[in-house]
Enzyme design. Sequence first.
Site, PDB file in Angstrom:
ATOM      1  N   HIS A 274      41.824  57.961  49.688  1.00  0.00           N
ATOM      2  CA  HIS A 274      42.415  56.615  49.689  1.00  0.00           C
ATOM      3  C   HIS A 274      43.837  56.550  49.129  1.00  0.00           C
ATOM      4  O   HIS A 274      44.752  56.130  49.808  1.00  0.00           O
ATOM      5  CB  HIS A 274      41.507  55.641  48.922  1.00  0.00           C
ATOM      6  CG  HIS A 274      42.179  54.352  48.601  1.00  0.00           C
ATOM      7  ND1 HIS A 274      42.245  53.311  49.493  1.00  0.00           N
ATOM      8  CD2 HIS A 274      42.886  53.959  47.509  1.00  0.00           C
ATOM      9  CE1 HIS A 274      42.951  52.338  48.966  1.00  0.00           C
ATOM     10  NE2 HIS A 274      43.347  52.688  47.759  1.00  0.00           N
ATOM     11  N   GLU A 423      43.005  26.570  48.371  1.00  0.00           N
ATOM     12  CA  GLU A 423      44.409  26.617  47.949  1.00  0.00           C
ATOM     13  C   GLU A 423      45.057  27.966  48.241  1.00  0.00           C
ATOM     14  O   GLU A 423      46.215  28.044  48.654  1.00  0.00           O
ATOM     15  CB  GLU A 423      44.526  26.307  46.444  1.00  0.00           C
ATOM     16  CG  GLU A 423      44.109  24.894  46.044  1.00  0.00           C
ATOM     17  CD  GLU A 423      42.617  24.714  45.895  1.00  0.00           C
ATOM     18  OE1 GLU A 423      41.863  25.724  45.991  1.00  0.00           O
ATOM     19  OE2 GLU A 423      42.159  23.571  45.681  1.00  0.00           O
ATOM     20  N   PHE A 449      45.900  23.249  39.961  1.00  0.00           N
ATOM     21  CA  PHE A 449      45.253  24.178  40.899  1.00  0.00           C
ATOM     22  C   PHE A 449      46.232  25.155  41.542  1.00  0.00           C
ATOM     23  O   PHE A 449      45.845  25.943  42.407  1.00  0.00           O
ATOM     24  CB  PHE A 449      44.440  23.411  41.946  1.00  0.00           C
ATOM     25  CG  PHE A 449      43.363  22.559  41.322  1.00  0.00           C
ATOM     26  CD1 PHE A 449      42.571  23.062  40.299  1.00  0.00           C
ATOM     27  CD2 PHE A 449      43.156  21.254  41.717  1.00  0.00           C
ATOM     28  CE1 PHE A 449      41.591  22.281  39.691  1.00  0.00           C
ATOM     29  CE2 PHE A 449      42.190  20.460  41.115  1.00  0.00           C
ATOM     30  CZ  PHE A 449      41.401  20.970  40.096  1.00  0.00           C
ATOM     31  N   HIS A 473      49.884  15.108  39.705  1.00  0.00           N
ATOM     32  CA  HIS A 473      49.073  15.108  38.492  1.00  0.00           C
ATOM     33  C   HIS A 473      49.624  16.192  37.563  1.00  0.00           C
ATOM     34  O   HIS A 473      48.962  17.161  37.218  1.00  0.00           O
ATOM     35  CB  HIS A 473      47.595  15.328  38.807  1.00  0.00           C
ATOM     36  CG  HIS A 473      47.018  14.244  39.685  1.00  0.00           C
ATOM     37  ND1 HIS A 473      47.556  13.909  40.899  1.00  0.00           N
ATOM     38  CD2 HIS A 473      45.969  13.405  39.509  1.00  0.00           C
ATOM     39  CE1 HIS A 473      46.857  12.915  41.429  1.00  0.00           C
ATOM     40  NE2 HIS A 473      45.894  12.592  40.596  1.00  0.00           N
ATOM     41  N   ASP A 481      40.720  12.766  33.583  1.00  0.00           N
ATOM     42  CA  ASP A 481      40.001  13.942  34.094  1.00  0.00           C
ATOM     43  C   ASP A 481      39.942  15.072  33.070  1.00  0.00           C
ATOM     44  O   ASP A 481      39.191  16.038  33.230  1.00  0.00           O
ATOM     45  CB  ASP A 481      40.613  14.428  35.405  1.00  0.00           C
ATOM     46  CG  ASP A 481      40.068  13.650  36.597  1.00  0.00           C
ATOM     47  OD1 ASP A 481      38.927  13.174  36.511  1.00  0.00           O
ATOM     48  OD2 ASP A 481      40.792  13.507  37.588  1.00  0.00           O
TER      49      ASP A 481
HETATM   50  C1  LIG Z   1      44.327  41.604  45.591  1.00  0.00           C
HETATM   51  C2  LIG Z   1      44.299  43.086  45.415  1.00  0.00           C
HETATM   52  N1  LIG Z   1      43.420  43.616  44.544  1.00  0.00           N
HETATM   53  C3  LIG Z   1      43.403  44.958  44.342  1.00  0.00           C
HETATM   54  C4  LIG Z   1      44.258  45.771  45.014  1.00  0.00           C
HETATM   55  C5  LIG Z   1      44.280  47.284  44.736  1.00  0.00           C
HETATM   56  N2  LIG Z   1      43.726  47.990  45.905  1.00  0.00           N
HETATM   57  C6  LIG Z   1      44.512  48.576  46.812  1.00  0.00           C
HETATM   58  S1  LIG Z   1      43.645  49.169  48.106  1.00  0.00           S
HETATM   59  C7  LIG Z   1      42.179  48.682  47.417  1.00  0.00           C
HETATM   60  C8  LIG Z   1      40.874  48.832  48.124  1.00  0.00           C
HETATM   61  C9  LIG Z   1      40.830  49.908  49.058  1.00  0.00           C
HETATM   62  O1  LIG Z   1      39.782  49.766  49.951  1.00  0.00           O
HETATM   63  P1  LIG Z   1      40.043  49.356  51.434  1.00  0.00           P
HETATM   64  O2  LIG Z   1      40.615  48.013  51.482  1.00  0.00           O
HETATM   65  O3  LIG Z   1      38.788  49.583  52.171  1.00  0.00           O
HETATM   66  O4  LIG Z   1      41.159  50.354  51.936  1.00  0.00           O
HETATM   67  P2  LIG Z   1      40.947  51.890  52.331  1.00  0.00           P
HETATM   68  O5  LIG Z   1      40.199  52.541  51.225  1.00  0.00           O
HETATM   69  O6  LIG Z   1      40.210  51.875  53.594  1.00  0.00           O
HETATM   70  O7  LIG Z   1      42.329  52.424  52.449  1.00  0.00           O
HETATM   71  C10 LIG Z   1      42.395  48.069  46.199  1.00  0.00           C
HETATM   72  C11 LIG Z   1      41.315  47.568  45.330  1.00  0.00           C
HETATM   73  C12 LIG Z   1      45.146  45.179  45.914  1.00  0.00           C
HETATM   74  N3  LIG Z   1      46.031  45.878  46.605  1.00  0.00           N
HETATM   75  N4  LIG Z   1      45.132  43.835  46.120  1.00  0.00           N
END
Ligand SMILES: Cc1ncc(C[n+]2csc(CCOP(=O)(O)OP(=O)(O)O)c2C)c(N)n1
Length: 688
Positions: A274, A423, A449, A473, A481
Amino acid sequence: MTTSATLLKTIAPPGLDELCINTLRFLAVDMVQKANSGHPGLPMGSASMAYALWDRSLKFNPRDPEWPDRDRFVLSAGHGCALLYALLHVTGFDLPLEELKRFRQWGSRTPGHPEYGKTPGVEATTGPLGQGLANGVGMAIAEVALAARFNRPGHQIVDHYTYVLVSDGDLEEGISSEAGSIAGHQHLGKLIVLYADNHITIEGSTELTFTEDRMARFASFGWHVQRVERSNDVEAVALALENAREERDRPSLIAVRTHIGFGSPRKQDTAAAHGEALGVVEVRLTKEGMGWPVSPSFHIPEEALEHFRRAVARGSVAQVEWESRFKAYAQQYPGLAAEFQRVIDRRLPKDWDTDMPTFRAADGPMATRVASGKTIEILGSRLPEMMGGSADLGPSTHTNIQGAGNFEPENWAGRNMHFGIRENAMGAILNGMALHRGLIPYGGTFFVFTDYMRPPMRLAAMNSLPVIYIFTHDSIGMGEDGPTHQPVEQLIGLRSIPGMAVLRPADANETVAAWRVAIGRKQGPIALVLTRQGLPVLDLGSYPAIPAGVPLGGYILADSPAGDRPDIILIASGSEVHLALEGRDRLATEGVQARVVSMPSTNIFASQPDVYREKVLPTGFPLLVIEAGSSLGWRSYVGPQTAVIGIDTFGASAPGPIVMQHFGFTVENVCKQAHHVLNQLKEKASCA
Ligand SMILES: Cc1ncc(C[n+]2csc(CCOP(=O)(O)OP(=O)(O)O)c2C)c(N)n1
């Protein structure tokens, strides 16, 4: 299939497809390896489906990446950007091989995640997972909205698809459900999402966390779903894409069973592929295993390049064909054609702001949200490109354009959008609409929000997108609220986003001036922060500085009553400006001369020339800041002779005036604090 789509189809002879796909794979592998940083796995697994799209159907012109009717392609899984850069290079965008060799290096056009504006052909900045998918929904909305406005029988001048490539992470993020639901509800049939269903995320198998039936989920949103079991089967992916294009009533999800790190003998189908370079040995083994020359790296076989580069001629043909259609359209509808060019270029019509409202004190108190609503009504009639709405708070945020109709599947010409209580997706959809061009997108919710939509707001700022936010708000002054709904830290939070303009007007007339700033702003988002509660109107007769002062971010609203050099400067924004004015009057009776500086936007004020800032806030002057929000930003902003009446705890549930009083937002406290500042100064002087 359309004529242009037929033109685009140039199927490679057997064997050439694989060569081209491997070219993409190994360019990505070599980029990551050279940088010793990045994500090789997704590009290796998804190269084949991306190739099927880019080679067989994507309508684009590498020589003119901004051509208005191109298909949009968003790589939502931005971490896989080595694949996108490889595609851009081989198809002939202005991205030389040298840039691929400088992947992730200082000043390169191949940054660690795709950045809009930095690399030709990159349609959106992506990386925070899920955002790109929602950007795609925004682009698809822009496409149908512009088509509804501009197309005429026999003249389809707006007619393109939006493609998004997503990963597991994109679909795990909640925003994918928010945006997916909106896309299904709106029947966005020209939105097509390719899903790299590789069963792997960073911590391992998706079995750990992601076991729902994704296809059923999207089908329940109203999507057309297909599955392709073998990602390397280019024809199968191309056929699925063809089906998706023909399905005009529903957005499409195509789940393609890809294999992360495809071809790597020891890393394929594991999380190890990855997020780090494969390593020298593994790169060699992978290349050997797939019959690819181990060296030189960044190898691009001539036949592959020649095939990829046909995209240039293909793109040019498609664009020329569109231009001739546009010419015919312009002959028949010259006004509409000129208008189309105007909105695509983000030019404002002449006299767009000639009948902006003016409010009078005699009309009684008015909440700035109400003044904003009245201004929107007028602007909306002058600017047909204004399109937006609210996250289910329209009656409170006053974001409706009277008579402009609802944007809904039966009426894509409607300009009032209903985002539902979503949002995060609202923010990202607004970004997609802005990225597409042709619209002035806006969206509203309660200020508190904004916490739910910070990620897309941050990206809007990073991408310099002209998106307008209407947040109402705006303080503890909203009252009953209670603390869950009373923003405290949101002002400083938004002000701290580089490139985000935050404007908190003090009354109805400042609100009108704020809207002028918002509409006139070509680059970067702006948040208008508005009250729920009624506020006195500052008559332009008594406060003539308002129209010219608001665009400067801060200005002298009322100077020392005696006309001399003031003893102290009271700075306030929004509803607290009235408290400052009352304090000024009261202090005058107590022998203290105060200047009131209205500071609707600290960040716009900060960008003014030193001379101007010095005129408004001379260095070393005693200051008292009054703002119903966190004092944190102000403490660094102003000098040592300063007091801040702010809020550094959460608010409380009670009627607004009572809450304000308990937190020290009273004339008595303003005067007390002003005297305190001045007394401290005197003490210091006498000690010296
Ligand atoms: C909002 C967010 N949270 C966390 C990450 C860090 N991050 C990068 S890739 C990934 C997950 C990888 O899994 P996947 O989306 O299946 O990609 P692949 O392993 O197939 O490349 C994470 C948690 C991010 N880029 N964005």
